[in-house]
Scaffold this motif. Structure first.
Motif, PDB file in Angstrom:
ATOM      1  N   TRP A 161     -94.563  -1.650  77.835  1.00 31.97           N
ATOM      2  CA  TRP A 161     -95.421  -2.822  77.624  1.00 31.97           C
ATOM      3  C   TRP A 161     -96.733  -2.616  78.370  1.00 31.97           C
ATOM      4  O   TRP A 161     -96.746  -2.099  79.491  1.00 31.97           O
ATOM      5  CB  TRP A 161     -94.730  -4.090  78.129  1.00 31.97           C
ATOM      6  CG  TRP A 161     -93.615  -4.554  77.248  1.00 31.97           C
ATOM      7  CD1 TRP A 161     -92.291  -4.382  77.462  1.00 31.97           C
ATOM      8  CD2 TRP A 161     -93.744  -5.256  76.003  1.00 31.97           C
ATOM      9  NE1 TRP A 161     -91.569  -4.924  76.429  1.00 31.97           N
ATOM     10  CE2 TRP A 161     -92.436  -5.470  75.512  1.00 31.97           C
ATOM     11  CE3 TRP A 161     -94.829  -5.722  75.256  1.00 31.97           C
ATOM     12  CZ2 TRP A 161     -92.191  -6.127  74.308  1.00 31.97           C
ATOM     13  CZ3 TRP A 161     -94.572  -6.380  74.057  1.00 31.97           C
ATOM     14  CH2 TRP A 161     -93.274  -6.569  73.597  1.00 31.97           C
ATOM     15  N   SER A 162     -97.809  -2.998  77.721  1.00 33.58           N
ATOM     16  CA  SER A 162     -99.108  -2.909  78.399  1.00 33.58           C
ATOM     17  C   SER A 162     -99.143  -3.936  79.531  1.00 33.58           C
ATOM     18  O   SER A 162     -98.307  -4.847  79.579  1.00 33.58           O
ATOM     19  CB  SER A 162    -100.226  -3.205  77.405  1.00 33.58           C
ATOM     20  OG  SER A 162    -100.111  -4.527  76.927  1.00 33.58           O
ATOM     21  N   THR A 163    -100.129  -3.814  80.380  1.00 33.58           N
ATOM     22  CA  THR A 163    -100.239  -4.810  81.447  1.00 33.58           C
ATOM     23  C   THR A 163    -100.579  -6.153  80.817  1.00 33.58           C
ATOM     24  O   THR A 163    -101.198  -6.221  79.760  1.00 33.58           O
ATOM     25  CB  THR A 163    -101.326  -4.424  82.462  1.00 33.58           C
ATOM     26  OG1 THR A 163    -102.520  -4.166  81.739  1.00 33.58           O
ATOM     27  CG2 THR A 163    -100.918  -3.187  83.255  1.00 33.58           C
ATOM     28  N   CYS A 164    -100.172  -7.197  81.475  1.00 37.77           N
ATOM     29  CA  CYS A 164    -100.330  -8.539  80.912  1.00 37.77           C
ATOM     30  C   CYS A 164    -101.806  -8.896  80.917  1.00 37.77           C
ATOM     31  O   CYS A 164    -102.437  -8.987  81.964  1.00 37.77           O
ATOM     32  CB  CYS A 164     -99.529  -9.529  81.766  1.00 37.77           C
ATOM     33  SG  CYS A 164     -99.354 -11.152  81.017  1.00 37.77           S
ATOM     34  N   ASN A 165    -102.369  -9.037  79.751  1.00 38.87           N
ATOM     35  CA  ASN A 165    -103.770  -9.465  79.700  1.00 38.87           C
ATOM     36  C   ASN A 165    -103.874 -10.671  78.777  1.00 38.87           C
ATOM     37  O   ASN A 165    -102.884 -11.172  78.267  1.00 38.87           O
ATOM     38  CB  ASN A 165    -104.682  -8.319  79.280  1.00 38.87           C
ATOM     39  CG  ASN A 165    -104.434  -7.888  77.840  1.00 38.87           C
ATOM     40  OD1 ASN A 165    -103.620  -8.482  77.136  1.00 38.87           O
ATOM     41  ND2 ASN A 165    -105.130  -6.866  77.414  1.00 38.87           N
ATOM     42  N   GLY A 166    -105.025 -11.153  78.564  1.00 38.67           N
ATOM     43  CA  GLY A 166    -105.177 -12.320  77.705  1.00 38.67           C
ATOM     44  C   GLY A 166    -106.596 -12.811  77.772  1.00 38.67           C
ATOM     45  O   GLY A 166    -107.460 -12.168  78.365  1.00 38.67           O
ATOM     46  N   THR A 167    -106.799 -13.916  77.121  1.00 40.88           N
ATOM     47  CA  THR A 167    -108.160 -14.447  77.080  1.00 40.88           C
ATOM     48  C   THR A 167    -108.439 -15.338  78.279  1.00 40.88           C
ATOM     49  O   THR A 167    -109.588 -15.643  78.571  1.00 40.88           O
ATOM     50  CB  THR A 167    -108.376 -15.262  75.796  1.00 40.88           C
ATOM     51  OG1 THR A 167    -107.320 -16.210  75.698  1.00 40.88           O
ATOM     52  CG2 THR A 167    -108.370 -14.366  74.579  1.00 40.88           C
ATOM     53  N   VAL A 168    -107.387 -15.777  78.944  1.00 36.50           N
ATOM     54  CA  VAL A 168    -107.617 -16.704  80.046  1.00 36.50           C
ATOM     55  C   VAL A 168    -108.022 -15.963  81.301  1.00 36.50           C
ATOM     56  O   VAL A 168    -107.587 -14.847  81.549  1.00 36.50           O
ATOM     57  CB  VAL A 168    -106.366 -17.560  80.336  1.00 36.50           C
ATOM     58  CG1 VAL A 168    -106.133 -18.529  79.198  1.00 36.50           C
ATOM     59  CG2 VAL A 168    -105.168 -16.683  80.576  1.00 36.50           C
ATOM     60  N   GLN A 176     -98.839  -9.193  76.027  1.00 30.61           N
ATOM     61  CA  GLN A 176     -98.553  -7.781  76.260  1.00 30.61           C
ATOM     62  C   GLN A 176     -98.305  -7.118  74.925  1.00 30.61           C
ATOM     63  O   GLN A 176     -97.807  -7.744  73.999  1.00 30.61           O
ATOM     64  CB  GLN A 176     -97.279  -7.633  77.086  1.00 30.61           C
ATOM     65  CG  GLN A 176     -97.461  -7.838  78.555  1.00 30.61           C
ATOM     66  CD  GLN A 176     -96.136  -7.718  79.260  1.00 30.61           C
ATOM     67  OE1 GLN A 176     -95.214  -8.470  78.967  1.00 30.61           O
ATOM     68  NE2 GLN A 176     -96.047  -6.775  80.163  1.00 30.61           N
ATOM     69  N   PHE A 177     -98.567  -5.833  74.870  1.00 29.27           N
ATOM     70  CA  PHE A 177     -98.392  -5.072  73.632  1.00 29.27           C
ATOM     71  C   PHE A 177     -97.494  -3.868  73.878  1.00 29.27           C
ATOM     72  O   PHE A 177     -97.452  -3.325  74.974  1.00 29.27           O
ATOM     73  CB  PHE A 177     -99.745  -4.559  73.133  1.00 29.27           C
ATOM     74  CG  PHE A 177    -100.753  -5.649  72.936  1.00 29.27           C
ATOM     75  CD1 PHE A 177    -100.840  -6.306  71.719  1.00 29.27           C
ATOM     76  CD2 PHE A 177    -101.603  -6.038  73.971  1.00 29.27           C
ATOM     77  CE1 PHE A 177    -101.765  -7.324  71.530  1.00 29.27           C
ATOM     78  CE2 PHE A 177    -102.518  -7.052  73.790  1.00 29.27           C
ATOM     79  CZ  PHE A 177    -102.605  -7.698  72.574  1.00 29.27           C
ATOM     80  N   SER A 178     -96.817  -3.495  72.815  1.00 28.99           N
ATOM     81  CA  SER A 178     -96.059  -2.242  72.852  1.00 28.99           C
ATOM     82  C   SER A 178     -96.243  -1.589  71.485  1.00 28.99           C
ATOM     83  O   SER A 178     -96.280  -2.269  70.454  1.00 28.99           O
ATOM     84  CB  SER A 178     -94.579  -2.537  73.122  1.00 28.99           C
ATOM     85  OG  SER A 178     -93.827  -1.350  73.022  1.00 28.99           O
TER      86      SER A 178
END
Ligand SMILES: *[C@@H]1O[C@H](CO)[C@@H](O)[C@H](O)[C@H]1NC(C)=O
Ligand SMILES: *[C@@H]1O[C@H](CO)[C@@H](O)[C@H](O)[C@H]1NC(C)=O
Ligand SMILES: *[C@@H]1O[C@H](CO)[C@@H](O)[C@H](O)[C@H]1NC(C)=O
Ligand SMILES: *[C@@H]1O[C@H](CO)[C@@H](O)[C@H](O)[C@H]1NC(C)=O
Ligand SMILES: *[C@@H]1O[C@H](CO)[C@@H](O)[C@H](O)[C@H]1NC(C)=O
Ligand SMILES: *[C@@H]1O[C@H](CO)[C@@H](O)[C@H](O)[C@H]1NC(C)=O
Length: 300
Positions: A161-168, A176-178
């Motif tokens: 899983w990618s690191t937790c990111n987002g718009t906030v 997260q993406f995989s």
């Protein structure tokens, strides 16, 4: 005197009698000795060898045979043999059949064009070899026709899983993406998923810090632009953001700058052509003015 003679006669008779008896017994004895038959010892022939005490093929054991006395010797006949029992080494000879592995999986159908057929094989082998004349098959390989089956695509495993990111920019929900890849294309009507990306919600525990913008260098000054019939005009230069301000971030810098510029020649508008030895421009038909700025309708 008479009695003496009698006695003498009796004595003579007695002696004669004894002699006769002696003679007779010697005769009998002689006759008897001549009639005693010489009997040799006689024994049976050897029995068959007993079966081997070892039954496993090749294992060492022993076996024996025997004979027995049928006639004991007499009158000086040959004596009996002392060995009435014999034994010897032997080896077990029970038949052992081979033991076979089970048939292997069918080999993969060779890579042939979709829909055509080929052979595939399955094999087996001896686990235990046959012994002492035991049986074994001669079939260790079998074949069959196969059609090339549909082959589904192969996929890599999902990435971390990618690191937790987002718009906030505050702590809270993120995404997260995989990813995964197709490592082998499907063939012969096989199938493949179309899902190569998955996402999930995650919680960001860290509030992102404000990010200031960052700017590129100023560009070269542009052409001296004039909008009226003057020797002076305006030149501009720009720059752009290389990093955008975020969370919330600031960007208090201008992206444009301009300055006055002076040219040695007047500008020519509306298709007019500058001519060196006259003041102003040569206008196309209908236009007028030093810089051909006046349109046929009288307005520029
Ligand atoms: C006994 O054995 C001896 C010696 O082997 C042989 O000469 C003889 O003939 C045998 N006698 C009989 C009666 O078989
Ligand atoms: C052959 O092998 C199988 C499985 O190992 C075993 O059950 C079987 O008793 C064996 N047969 C012989 C004849 O050894
Ligand atoms: C989140 O991360 C992915 C992969 O690293 C990236 O492509 C995407 O632009 C990011 N989204 C945000 C909002 O930062
Ligand atoms: C997918 O393929 C790309 C490019 O070949 C590679 O960089 C990436 O690591 C692969 N991802 C996975 C999950 O195998
Ligand atoms: C992520 O959160 C949003 C908003 O609450 C929700 O609509 C969405 O279904 C969630 N996605 C997953 C994969 O849980
Ligand atoms: C323009 O004037 C210069 C001298 O001022 C002269 O040498 C030149 O020949 C002239 N050109 C034309 C096209 O009249």
């Amino acid at each position: 005197m008479h009695s003496a003679k009698k006695a003498a006669a009796i004595l003579v008779l007695l002696i004669l009698f004894i002699d006769q008896v002696h003679h007779c017994s010697a005769f009998i004895r002689r006759r008897r000795r001549r009639r005693c038959p010489v009997v040799n010892c006689s024994v049976t022939s050897w029995s068959h060898w007993s079966s081997c005490s070892a039954s496993t093929c090749g294992q060492q054991g022993s076996q024996s045979r025997s004979r027995s006395i049928t006639t004991h010797p007499s009158c000086g006949g040959t004596t009996c043999p002392s060995n009435l029992q014999e034994s010897r080494l032997c080896y077990g000879s029970t038949l052992e059949n081979c033991n076979l592995s089970s048939w292997s999986e069918w080999s993969a159908c060779p890579a042939i064009p979709c829909g055509s057929s080929a052979m595939q094989t399955s094999t087996r082998h001896r686990i235990i070899t046959e012994k002492c004349g035991g049986w074994c098959t001669s079939t260790f390989r079998k074949t069959r026709m196969c059609l090339r089956p549909p082959v589904n695509c192969k996929l890599s495993s999902w990435s971390e899983w990618s690191t937790c990111n987002g718009t906030v920019c505050t702590a809270g929900r993120g995404t997260q993406f995989s990813f995964r890849n197709k490592t082998m294309k499907e063939a012969c009507g096989g199938t493949c998923t179309s899902t190569f990306l998955k996402t999930r919600n995650c919680t960001k525990s860290i509030t992102r810090k404000a990010v200031e913008c960052q700017l590129s260098l100023w560009s070269e000054w542009g052409d001296c632009k004039r909008t009226s019939c003057q020797l002076t005009g305006i030149q501009t230069s720009t720059r752009h953001k290389t990093v955008k301000e975020e969370c919330p971030g600031t960007c208090k810098y201008s992206l444009h700058q301009s300055k006055l510029c002076t040219q040695s020649q007047l500008p020519c508008f509306n298709g007019g052509m500058y001519k060196p030895n006259i003041t102003g421009c040569v206008c196309i038909q209908g236009y007028s003015g030093l810089c051909c700025e006046n349109s046929p309708q009288g307005l520029y």
